[in-house]
Design an enzyme around this catalytic site. Structure first.
Site, short mmCIF file in Angstrom:
data_model
loop_
_atom_site.label_atom_id
_atom_site.label_comp_id
_atom_site.label_asym_id
_atom_site.label_seq_id
_atom_site.Cartn_x
_atom_site.Cartn_y
_atom_site.Cartn_z
N GLN A 32 3.12 9.90 1.42
CA GLN A 32 4.40 9.17 1.43
C GLN A 32 5.29 9.51 0.24
O GLN A 32 6.48 9.21 0.25
CB GLN A 32 4.16 7.66 1.44
CG GLN A 32 3.55 7.16 2.73
CD GLN A 32 3.41 5.66 2.70
OE1 GLN A 32 2.42 5.14 2.22
NE2 GLN A 32 4.42 4.95 3.18
N CYS A 50 6.27 -0.32 7.11
CA CYS A 50 5.87 0.85 6.33
C CYS A 50 7.05 1.31 5.49
O CYS A 50 8.17 1.39 6.00
CB CYS A 50 5.43 1.96 7.28
SG CYS A 50 4.93 3.48 6.45
N LEU A 51 6.79 1.63 4.22
CA LEU A 51 7.87 2.10 3.35
C LEU A 51 8.49 3.39 3.87
O LEU A 51 9.63 3.70 3.56
CB LEU A 51 7.34 2.31 1.92
CG LEU A 51 6.82 1.06 1.20
CD1 LEU A 51 6.30 1.44 -0.18
CD2 LEU A 51 7.90 0.00 1.09
N GLY A 69 0.83 -1.19 0.00
CA GLY A 69 0.00 0.00 0.00
C GLY A 69 0.87 1.24 0.00
O GLY A 69 2.03 1.19 0.42
N HIS A 122 -2.35 7.09 7.32
CA HIS A 122 -1.38 8.00 6.69
C HIS A 122 -2.03 9.33 6.31
O HIS A 122 -1.40 10.38 6.40
CB HIS A 122 -0.80 7.37 5.42
CG HIS A 122 0.42 6.54 5.65
ND1 HIS A 122 1.57 7.04 6.23
CD2 HIS A 122 0.69 5.24 5.37
CE1 HIS A 122 2.49 6.07 6.28
NE2 HIS A 122 1.98 4.97 5.78
N HIS A 168 -4.11 1.03 7.75
CA HIS A 168 -2.77 1.63 7.75
C HIS A 168 -2.70 2.83 6.80
O HIS A 168 -2.17 3.89 7.15
CB HIS A 168 -1.76 0.54 7.35
CG HIS A 168 -0.33 0.99 7.26
ND1 HIS A 168 0.66 0.50 8.08
CD2 HIS A 168 0.29 1.88 6.44
CE1 HIS A 168 1.81 1.07 7.78
NE2 HIS A 168 1.62 1.91 6.78
N GLU A 169 -3.26 2.65 5.60
CA GLU A 169 -3.16 3.73 4.59
C GLU A 169 -4.06 4.91 4.95
O GLU A 169 -3.68 6.06 4.74
CB GLU A 169 -3.48 3.19 3.19
CG GLU A 169 -2.55 2.08 2.70
CD GLU A 169 -1.07 2.41 2.83
OE1 GLU A 169 -0.67 3.58 2.74
OE2 GLU A 169 -0.29 1.45 3.06
ZN ZN Z 1 2.85 3.16 5.71
#
Ligand code: ZN
Length: 146
Positions: free
Chosen positions: A51, A88-89, A46, A134, A130-131
């Site tokens: 991000q 998480c990226l 995701g 963000h 999670h997204e």
């Molecule tokens: Zn993330």
């Protein structure tokens, strides 16, 4: 399409509340395409627009069942509970167990502005939650217990 740079923890944009998308135009389509390509390149499940440094309410998810694009996603229902590992990226190299709902239902718009409803359990629910976090400036590390 192009792969964009993923910003990492310490960048203030990750802590901002993202802005509602109002214009469903070519720029939005390009953003979504680039986010999808970036997610694949970074091997994520995701990616949220903040991000990649864009403070808009746009998310892409692919947990292995195909690409899902969500514009202005809103959580409408959750059920149950799961406790499992998350990463998480934007927080490279860190993984931790996080408690999430086991099921999540989300209302959103597609790239043309049409309303869509997406629901999922387990990994899909985790990715949705999670997204969406963000978009509200929340990172999974905020939810680590103990
Ligand atoms: Zn993330």
């Amino acid at each position: 399409m192009s792969v964009l740079k993923v910003v990492t923890i310490g960048d203030p944009i990750l802590r901002e509340k993202a802005i509602t998308v109002k214009n469903f135009n070519d720029n939005l389509s390009r953003l979504i395409d680039n986010m999808a390509e970036t997610m694949v390149e970074y091997e994520g499940v995701g990616l949220a627009a903040p991000q990649i440094g864009i403070p808009k309410r746009v998310v892409v998810i692919d947990v292995g069942d195909g690409l899902i694009e969500l514009v202005n996603p809103e959580l409408v229902e959750t059920k149950g509970e799961q406790f499992g590992q998350e990463g998480c990226l934007s927080v490279p190299g860190e993984y931790a167990d996080v408690r999430r709902a086991q099921y999540a239902k989300v209302k959103a718009q597609d790239r043309s502005g049409k309303e869509v409803v997406v629901e999922g359990e387990n990994l899909m629910a985790r990715a949705l939650l999670h997204e969406i976090d963000h978009l509200n400036g929340i990172l999974f590390i905020d939810k680590i217990e103990g």
